[in-house]
Scaffold this motif. Sequence first.
Motif, PDB file in Angstrom:
ATOM      1  N   VAL A 165      -5.955   6.882   0.437  1.00 39.06           N
ATOM      2  CA  VAL A 165      -4.552   7.091   0.774  1.00 39.06           C
ATOM      3  C   VAL A 165      -4.416   8.525   0.865  1.00 39.06           C
ATOM      4  N   GLY A 166      -3.832   9.238   1.927  1.00 39.50           N
ATOM      5  CA  GLY A 166      -3.422  10.522   1.915  1.00 39.50           C
ATOM      6  C   GLY A 166      -1.983  10.692   1.789  1.00 39.50           C
ATOM      7  N   ILE A 167      -1.411  11.606   1.211  1.00 40.10           N
ATOM      8  CA  ILE A 167       0.042  11.885   1.022  1.00 40.10           C
ATOM      9  C   ILE A 167       0.274  13.452   1.176  1.00 40.10           C
ATOM     10  N   VAL A 168       1.138  13.627   2.118  1.00 43.13           N
ATOM     11  CA  VAL A 168       1.726  15.137   2.480  1.00 43.13           C
ATOM     12  C   VAL A 168       3.066  15.222   2.127  1.00 43.13           C
ATOM     13  N   SER A 200       2.560  20.297  -0.010  1.00 40.71           N
ATOM     14  CA  SER A 200       1.504  19.537  -1.168  1.00 40.71           C
ATOM     15  C   SER A 200       0.739  18.661  -0.717  1.00 40.71           C
ATOM     16  N   VAL A 201      -0.414  18.252  -1.200  1.00 41.94           N
ATOM     17  CA  VAL A 201      -1.282  17.143  -0.457  1.00 41.94           C
ATOM     18  C   VAL A 201      -1.957  16.202  -1.737  1.00 41.94           C
ATOM     19  N   ILE A 202      -1.864  15.113  -1.607  1.00 43.76           N
ATOM     20  CA  ILE A 202      -2.483  14.322  -2.682  1.00 43.76           C
ATOM     21  C   ILE A 202      -3.222  13.215  -1.860  1.00 43.76           C
ATOM     22  N   SER A 203      -4.614  13.260  -2.634  1.00 41.99           N
ATOM     23  CA  SER A 203      -5.506  12.220  -2.162  1.00 41.99           C
ATOM     24  C   SER A 203      -5.650  11.107  -3.184  1.00 41.99           C
ATOM     25  N   LEU A 204      -5.888   9.692  -2.610  1.00 42.46           N
ATOM     26  CA  LEU A 204      -6.009   8.810  -3.859  1.00 42.46           C
ATOM     27  C   LEU A 204      -7.202   8.060  -3.133  1.00 42.46           C
ATOM     28  N   ILE A 205      -8.001   7.474  -4.233  1.00 42.40           N
ATOM     29  CA  ILE A 205      -9.010   6.403  -4.096  1.00 42.40           C
ATOM     30  C   ILE A 205      -8.292   5.077  -4.765  1.00 42.40           C
ATOM     31  N   VAL A 206      -8.069   4.093  -3.998  1.00 42.02           N
ATOM     32  CA  VAL A 206      -7.441   3.056  -4.349  1.00 42.02           C
ATOM     33  C   VAL A 206      -8.468   1.692  -4.231  1.00 42.02           C
ATOM     34  N   HIS A 207      -8.213   0.596  -5.156  1.00 46.21           N
ATOM     35  CA  HIS A 207      -8.818  -0.620  -5.248  1.00 46.21           C
ATOM     36  C   HIS A 207      -7.936  -1.643  -5.516  1.00 46.21           C
ATOM     37  N   GLY A 208      -7.414  -2.439  -4.484  1.00 44.77           N
ATOM     38  CA  GLY A 208      -6.429  -3.447  -4.740  1.00 44.77           C
ATOM     39  C   GLY A 208      -6.286  -4.296  -3.536  1.00 44.77           C
ATOM     40  N   ALA A 260       2.462  -2.081  -0.449  1.00 44.99           N
ATOM     41  CA  ALA A 260       3.861  -1.698  -1.124  1.00 44.99           C
ATOM     42  C   ALA A 260       3.879  -0.422  -1.536  1.00 44.99           C
ATOM     43  N   MET A 261       2.805   0.043  -2.077  1.00 46.73           N
ATOM     44  CA  MET A 261       2.622   1.359  -2.364  1.00 46.73           C
ATOM     45  C   MET A 261       2.820   2.458  -1.401  1.00 46.73           C
ATOM     46  N   THR A 262       2.087   2.236  -0.303  1.00 43.94           N
ATOM     47  CA  THR A 262       2.178   3.285   0.624  1.00 43.94           C
ATOM     48  C   THR A 262       3.781   2.962   1.566  1.00 43.94           C
ATOM     49  N   GLY A 263       4.146   1.959   1.461  1.00 45.46           N
ATOM     50  CA  GLY A 263       5.416   1.717   1.999  1.00 45.46           C
ATOM     51  C   GLY A 263       6.530   2.735   1.121  1.00 45.46           C
ATOM     52  N   ARG A 264       6.603   2.153  -0.034  1.00 47.29           N
ATOM     53  CA  ARG A 264       7.526   3.101  -1.093  1.00 47.29           C
ATOM     54  C   ARG A 264       7.321   4.492  -0.955  1.00 47.29           C
ATOM     55  N   LEU A 265       6.150   4.956  -0.620  1.00 49.04           N
ATOM     56  CA  LEU A 265       5.772   6.522  -0.688  1.00 49.04           C
ATOM     57  C   LEU A 265       6.353   6.955   0.695  1.00 49.04           C
ATOM     58  N   GLY A 266       6.226   6.103   1.908  1.00 45.24           N
ATOM     59  CA  GLY A 266       6.525   6.629   3.038  1.00 45.24           C
ATOM     60  C   GLY A 266       7.925   6.517   3.271  1.00 45.24           C
ATOM     61  N   ASN A 267       8.799   5.646   2.534  1.00 47.71           N
ATOM     62  CA  ASN A 267      10.269   5.760   2.529  1.00 47.71           C
ATOM     63  C   ASN A 267      11.060   6.903   1.733  1.00 47.71           C
ATOM     64  N   VAL A 268      10.241   7.943   1.092  1.00 47.16           N
ATOM     65  CA  VAL A 268      10.773   9.024   0.400  1.00 47.16           C
ATOM     66  C   VAL A 268      10.785  10.224   1.594  1.00 47.16           C
ATOM     67  N   LYS A 269      11.971  10.722   1.866  1.00 49.33           N
ATOM     68  CA  LYS A 269      12.055  11.760   2.971  1.00 49.33           C
ATOM     69  C   LYS A 269      11.354  12.774   2.721  1.00 49.33           C
ATOM     70  N   GLY A 270      10.751  13.427   3.786  1.00 43.88           N
ATOM     71  CA  GLY A 270       9.852  14.680   3.398  1.00 43.88           C
ATOM     72  C   GLY A 270       8.437  14.288   3.045  1.00 43.88           C
ATOM     73  N   VAL A 271       7.914  12.841   3.125  1.00 45.57           N
ATOM     74  CA  VAL A 271       6.681  12.667   2.815  1.00 45.57           C
ATOM     75  C   VAL A 271       5.995  11.892   3.842  1.00 45.57           C
ATOM     76  N   GLN A 272       4.870  12.341   4.200  1.00 45.53           N
ATOM     77  CA  GLN A 272       3.991  11.559   5.153  1.00 45.53           C
ATOM     78  C   GLN A 272       2.823  10.865   4.465  1.00 45.53           C
ATOM     79  N   VAL A 273       2.668   9.612   4.863  1.00 45.25           N
ATOM     80  CA  VAL A 273       1.360   8.902   4.201  1.00 45.25           C
ATOM     81  C   VAL A 273       0.573   8.198   5.071  1.00 45.25           C
ATOM     82  N   LYS A 274      -0.770   8.255   5.090  1.00 41.08           N
ATOM     83  CA  LYS A 274      -1.787   7.533   5.837  1.00 41.08           C
ATOM     84  C   LYS A 274      -2.727   6.971   4.943  1.00 41.08           C
TER      85      LYS A 274
END
Length: 85
Positions: free
Chosen positions: A9-12, A50-58, A65-79
């Motif tokens: 998961v990439g977070i900008v 800022s950039v965060i990269s995650l390795i996930v297992h689920g 659910a996690m990426t959806g919540r992150l993507g709902n934060v204004k000023g944050v992009q998630v892929k």
Amino acid sequence: MAEERLGVVGIVIEDSLKAGDINHILSQYGEIIIGRMGVPRVSHKERGVSVISLIVHGTNDEIGAMTGRLGNVKGVQVKSALSSR
């Protein structure tokens, strides 16, 4: 039981004031995060992000659910990219 997937998961983060919100969400999903790397804003001032990269297992539901919540934060992009099995 839902099938688990491995992925990245990439977070900008374009708004540094949202870092606390992001970290709060990530802590709630800590059980599916198996690795994390971040490049803070101070290391990349010319871009102002800022950039965060995650390795996930689920499951798809957990990761979604996690990426959806992150993507709902204004000023944050998630892929994300997940294994097919």
